[in-house]
Design a protein around this motif. Structure first.
Motif, mmCIF file in Angstrom:
data_model
loop_
_atom_site.group_PDB
_atom_site.id
_atom_site.type_symbol
_atom_site.label_atom_id
_atom_site.label_comp_id
_atom_site.label_asym_id
_atom_site.label_seq_id
_atom_site.Cartn_x
_atom_site.Cartn_y
_atom_site.Cartn_z
ATOM 1 N N HIS A 69 56.140 -31.749 -135.098
ATOM 2 C CA HIS A 69 54.664 -30.955 -135.061
ATOM 3 C C HIS A 69 54.922 -29.217 -134.812
ATOM 4 O O HIS A 69 53.992 -28.930 -134.640
ATOM 5 C CB HIS A 69 53.843 -31.749 -133.933
ATOM 6 N N GLY A 70 56.014 -28.879 -134.866
ATOM 7 C CA GLY A 70 56.172 -27.408 -135.318
ATOM 8 C C GLY A 70 56.606 -26.560 -133.849
ATOM 9 O O GLY A 70 55.714 -26.650 -132.947
ATOM 10 N N LEU A 71 57.720 -26.309 -133.829
ATOM 11 C CA LEU A 71 58.394 -25.301 -132.753
ATOM 12 C C LEU A 71 58.862 -24.292 -133.419
ATOM 13 O O LEU A 71 59.650 -24.309 -134.368
ATOM 14 C CB LEU A 71 59.071 -26.411 -131.829
ATOM 15 N N PRO A 72 58.676 -23.006 -132.594
ATOM 16 C CA PRO A 72 59.176 -21.889 -133.285
ATOM 17 C C PRO A 72 60.655 -21.785 -132.809
ATOM 18 O O PRO A 72 61.344 -22.609 -132.039
ATOM 19 C CB PRO A 72 58.268 -20.612 -132.369
ATOM 20 N N PRO A 73 61.356 -20.889 -133.445
ATOM 21 C CA PRO A 73 62.710 -20.419 -132.957
ATOM 22 C C PRO A 73 62.267 -20.235 -131.425
ATOM 23 O O PRO A 73 61.580 -19.581 -130.958
ATOM 24 C CB PRO A 73 63.138 -19.124 -133.776
ATOM 25 N N HIS A 74 63.559 -20.518 -130.968
ATOM 26 C CA HIS A 74 63.278 -20.885 -129.315
ATOM 27 C C HIS A 74 64.810 -20.826 -128.542
ATOM 28 O O HIS A 74 65.867 -21.139 -129.365
ATOM 29 C CB HIS A 74 62.561 -21.768 -128.614
ATOM 30 N N GLY A 75 64.698 -20.536 -127.288
ATOM 31 C CA GLY A 75 66.047 -20.513 -126.635
ATOM 32 C C GLY A 75 66.057 -20.340 -125.195
ATOM 33 O O GLY A 75 64.746 -20.294 -124.809
ATOM 34 N N GLY A 76 66.939 -20.681 -124.267
ATOM 35 C CA GLY A 76 66.589 -20.668 -122.954
ATOM 36 C C GLY A 76 68.011 -20.631 -122.365
ATOM 37 O O GLY A 76 69.064 -20.869 -122.748
ATOM 38 N N PHE A 77 67.816 -20.949 -120.704
ATOM 39 C CA PHE A 77 69.095 -20.791 -119.945
ATOM 40 C C PHE A 77 68.716 -21.664 -118.657
ATOM 41 O O PHE A 77 67.591 -22.105 -118.444
ATOM 42 C CB PHE A 77 69.566 -19.629 -119.890
ATOM 43 N N ALA A 78 69.618 -22.192 -118.097
ATOM 44 C CA ALA A 78 69.611 -22.800 -116.632
ATOM 45 C C ALA A 78 70.562 -22.069 -115.673
ATOM 46 O O ALA A 78 71.754 -22.070 -115.884
ATOM 47 C CB ALA A 78 70.033 -24.427 -116.783
ATOM 48 N N ILE A 79 70.303 -21.946 -114.544
ATOM 49 C CA ILE A 79 70.969 -21.240 -113.440
ATOM 50 C C ILE A 79 71.116 -22.108 -112.455
ATOM 51 O O ILE A 79 70.235 -22.787 -111.927
ATOM 52 C CB ILE A 79 70.340 -19.915 -112.800
ATOM 53 N N GLY A 80 72.331 -22.563 -112.239
ATOM 54 C CA GLY A 80 72.435 -23.298 -110.760
ATOM 55 C C GLY A 80 72.305 -22.501 -109.549
ATOM 56 O O GLY A 80 73.164 -21.829 -109.452
ATOM 57 N N LEU A 81 71.294 -22.968 -108.760
ATOM 58 C CA LEU A 81 71.008 -22.181 -107.738
ATOM 59 C C LEU A 81 72.017 -22.200 -106.617
ATOM 60 O O LEU A 81 72.450 -21.111 -106.261
ATOM 61 C CB LEU A 81 69.755 -22.883 -106.999
ATOM 62 N N GLU A 82 72.581 -23.305 -106.362
ATOM 63 C CA GLU A 82 73.637 -23.380 -105.257
ATOM 64 C C GLU A 82 74.850 -22.675 -105.841
ATOM 65 O O GLU A 82 75.516 -21.871 -104.832
ATOM 66 C CB GLU A 82 73.784 -24.893 -105.076
ATOM 67 N N ARG A 83 75.184 -22.721 -106.928
ATOM 68 C CA ARG A 83 76.416 -21.856 -107.453
ATOM 69 C C ARG A 83 76.164 -20.414 -107.229
ATOM 70 O O ARG A 83 77.244 -19.789 -106.899
ATOM 71 C CB ARG A 83 76.741 -22.357 -108.781
ATOM 72 N N PHE A 84 74.922 -20.114 -107.772
ATOM 73 C CA PHE A 84 74.669 -18.497 -107.704
ATOM 74 C C PHE A 84 74.726 -18.198 -106.318
ATOM 75 O O PHE A 84 75.346 -17.337 -105.935
ATOM 76 C CB PHE A 84 73.283 -18.723 -108.387
ATOM 77 N N VAL A 85 74.184 -18.966 -105.456
ATOM 78 C CA VAL A 85 74.097 -18.605 -104.112
ATOM 79 C C VAL A 85 75.700 -18.473 -103.346
ATOM 80 O O VAL A 85 75.910 -17.381 -102.842
ATOM 81 C CB VAL A 85 73.052 -19.282 -103.051
ATOM 82 N N ALA A 86 76.193 -19.371 -103.647
ATOM 83 C CA ALA A 86 77.809 -19.584 -103.312
ATOM 84 C C ALA A 86 78.589 -18.508 -103.507
ATOM 85 O O ALA A 86 79.277 -17.771 -102.869
ATOM 86 C CB ALA A 86 78.323 -20.754 -103.473
ATOM 87 N N ARG A 87 78.345 -18.062 -104.805
ATOM 88 C CA ARG A 87 79.101 -16.924 -105.325
ATOM 89 C C ARG A 87 78.858 -15.779 -104.795
ATOM 90 O O ARG A 87 79.329 -14.637 -104.520
ATOM 91 C CB ARG A 87 79.006 -17.058 -106.919
ATOM 92 N N LEU A 88 77.237 -15.594 -104.756
ATOM 93 C CA LEU A 88 76.854 -14.206 -104.195
ATOM 94 C C LEU A 88 77.350 -13.919 -102.627
ATOM 95 O O LEU A 88 77.698 -13.056 -102.374
ATOM 96 C CB LEU A 88 75.324 -14.366 -104.023
ATOM 97 N N VAL A 89 77.282 -15.156 -101.891
ATOM 98 C CA VAL A 89 77.712 -14.891 -100.542
ATOM 99 C C VAL A 89 79.085 -15.243 -100.127
ATOM 100 O O VAL A 89 79.538 -14.987 -99.043
ATOM 101 C CB VAL A 89 76.861 -15.806 -99.544
#
Lengths: 428, 428
Positions: B388-408
């Motif tokens: 039914h029609g979708l435009p060119p698209h893309g995206g991403f997913a961030i793992g929250l716990e991994r992000f925080v673990a790495r940050l702290v």
């Protein structure tokens, strides 16, 4: 050339612009064609007179994604007072399979089951997407209000080792060979997190294996949960709920004004104090016998009519529900221990929020579980939190889909849920 | 008298105030006692000299919840330069069972498994709660940034009828007598919702039946998902991701400054353009053979060191991963079809985000599934969206716990997860 949105066209009269979106409606007349292009912001009328361009449109059914470059011309008869002329239409993909129902009509003519079967395209209808925009705005308002009031957002497990809270209505799953259960609510976890942050909230999915096939029940819905410590009693919780609802509705107004206009919705005012009646009073208002243990839907409607009539208010609290009908963690009214410090909030005659003060003493939990004949062991991790000290606290949970359905006047929560899950529905 | 928070005390020197919280530390000396009271904002030193008051403290172990009324006195030696004297201490519940480990020491001495077993009390340690505050702030920054960029929040099903995406590693459940599966990601739904809102995001739980018992994997984690339409290619997605990370880190700085100080964390700067290397270049940087199909953890670390050395940057994109290693919905690089328009973002040497451009043509999906020998039927509801029609698209997913673990700088994602779920752990 940077793409602009349909709502930006009036700023560009006389200029050549680029827009993109879905062919919402295509009318092929003999020597002219009219396209309505739909993008995330709204629609654009496009007038195609050049014979080759008009002919090319015959291969582009509705829902085809296109990019259009054209001249913005003022036309008071067109939507938003402008239209695009001399367009160059470039498809951004293959021609679309047309929707099984017209998306350009003011209302979707298909039955709700048909809409749900074809959700990926039905949700593109401006009325369906408007309800979801209102839902997003309400959720944002929930968070913003609580953030300002020093609440901290939490994420809790959706899979639990014991079927606590209410033994029935849980989904069972296979957890690496062991039985486990989908969480019916974040109740126990949000209480524990009061011990960490004092005030917490969570927006997340909850799961109820509801064998009921009703317009009000979903097997997965989005619960807006809050819990706060250091309360005097349930009235402190009701005050936070009042502010939260006001914040949600204000944000709906601010961020989803166009969606409200599409649906003819005006977010109701929340008074500084929402009227509250005790359960025993509510029974009298509803003309129900004084020994009724709960409010039936007809009673709730009678109380709501009373609030509308006496207070001009769409909201009304019913407080002091009998302890027998509330969950084990409910705090009794110290003055009348057969009644609770629990409340429901009715919105336009339907129960929208349940909340109250909780027990906070370890010994009281042991007694409450014993009185219900429930074993302690499944609650071990939870009870530890109380043994280690939790302050007097309470909270509430708002069912997002029910809130939005009631706000927009949808008869069925499935109309305001992108991909509902219920007894019969696991797809799409 | 209205309760005030520990951080507000310096504004009240000389006044009598009321505070409340947990007894964080109790030191009973012969003729004086020192209490450290912990509330959501911080700690307050309380000096108890009155003999009866001091004696009463013997029955109030650490973690007991109390309310204290006392006089605010300036004392440069006390934390925050003030302390409470002449206190009246009122317990708000029964005396607490003390924590199995001292919460007042700078670091929790207990092993991680012991902390996790006693999460309701371990999470009260200032270092544990600080990580969760950073997590909440990062999530708020994710939403705020995307809200400003016209994204709409969505809620999608966490239970699905087919085990799509990757056949293994799914949890099976009993859905009213039928088999169903916990969603591994909102991938397919967020793509469909691009057809409704063009730009969408979701913050929600995802489930992986990971049989790995590692410091990086959880069976439930919080995924920060975004998807956007009308992109030229994956670089438009990377630009949005860059802004999102910058917004997340700025919000951590703004809203969780005290938590960062507790943990000695300084949120890293995100450059206007994050360095990017093609997969083939990344192999060269890592000294790996040119025919390696993927980056091993050691290769990722080598690329991260290169980014740190050459660009002074904690972040680096690796683009153009081989198609063979990416999911079926990945868009190939039109110039080099064996490579993808997919990317990973490495943060301090660990893969933090996966994303890319997706296929958007129905026919391409049919071909991609056929090439992998996958049946079309389980994807029927999903594929309809593309028809039914979708435009060119893309995206991403961030793992929250991994992000925080790495940050702290946490060695294990479980240190920054309130109630982790994994192969072995279903409680508390």
């Amino acid at each position: 050339m940077q793409r602009i949105l349909s709502t930006q066209l009036p700023e560009h009269v006389g200029a050549i612009v680029r827009v993109a979106g879905w062919i919402h409606r295509r009318r092929l007349l003999k020597s002219v064609a009219f396209l309505i292009l739909r993008d995330a912001a709204g629609t654009t009328q496009v007038v195609v007179t050049e014979p080759a361009a008009r002919a090319a449109l015959e291969g582009l059914p509705e829902e085809t994604v296109v990019e259009i470059t054209g001249t913005v011309v003022a036309n008071p008869a067109a939507p938003a007072g402008v239209e695009l002329t001399d367009p160059r239409v470039r498809p951004l993909g293959d021609p679309a399979v047309p929707s099984p129902f017209d998306l350009f009509r003011p209302e979707l003519a298909a039955t709700l089951p048909t809409q749900l079967d074809h959700a990926p395209v039905a949700l593109r209808h401006p009325r369906r997407s408007a309800a979801l925009r209102i839902s997003a705005a309400a959720t944002a308002g929930f968070r913003t209000t609580l953030d300002r009031a020093r609440f901290t957002e939490i994420h809790t497990p959706k899979v639990v080792g014991s079927a606590t809270e209410s033994g029935s209505n849980v989904f069972t799953l296979d957890w690496f060979g062991r039985p486990a259960y989908l969480a019916q609510s974040p109740q126990l976890y949000k209480q524990l997190m009061v011990g960490v942050f004092e005030r917490v909230y969570e927006v997340g999915p909850v799961f109820r294996a509801e064998p009921h096939d009703t317009a009000r029940h979903l097997a997965q819905y989005t619960s807006l949960d809050a819990e706060l410590g250091f309360v005097a009693d349930h009235r402190d919780v009701m005050a936070v709920l009042r502010d939260t609802l006001a914040g949600m509705l204000a944000t709906v107004d601010e961020r989803a004004g166009a969606a409200c206009a599409t649906l003819g919705v005006e977010p109701p005012a929340v008074p500084a104090e929402i009227p509250a009646v005790h359960f025993t009073e509510a029974l009298k208002i509803a003309g129900a016998p004084a020994d009724e243990p709960d409010l039936a839907p007809a009673h709730e409607r009678a109380v709501a009519e009373w609030a509308r009539r006496e207070h001009g208010c769409d909201f009304v609290f019913v407080t002091g529900y009998p302890m027998a009908k509330r969950p084990f963690y409910t705090h009794p009214d110290p003055e009348r221990p057969a009644y609770s410090n629990g409340f429901d909030l009715l919105f336009r005659g339907v129960e929208l929020v349940t909340g109250g003060q909780r027990l906070h003493q370890h010994a009281d939990y042991l007694a409450a579980l014993a009185a219900r004949g429930e074993p302690v062991q499944p609650y071990a991790g939870y009870l530890a939190g109380f043994a280690h000290g939790l302050p007097p606290h309470g909270g509430f949970a708002i069912g997002l889909e029910r809130f939005v359905a009631r706000l927009v006047g949808a008869a069925n929560v499935r109309e305001v849920t992108a991909f509902p899950r219920d007894l019969h529905r696991l797809t799409p």
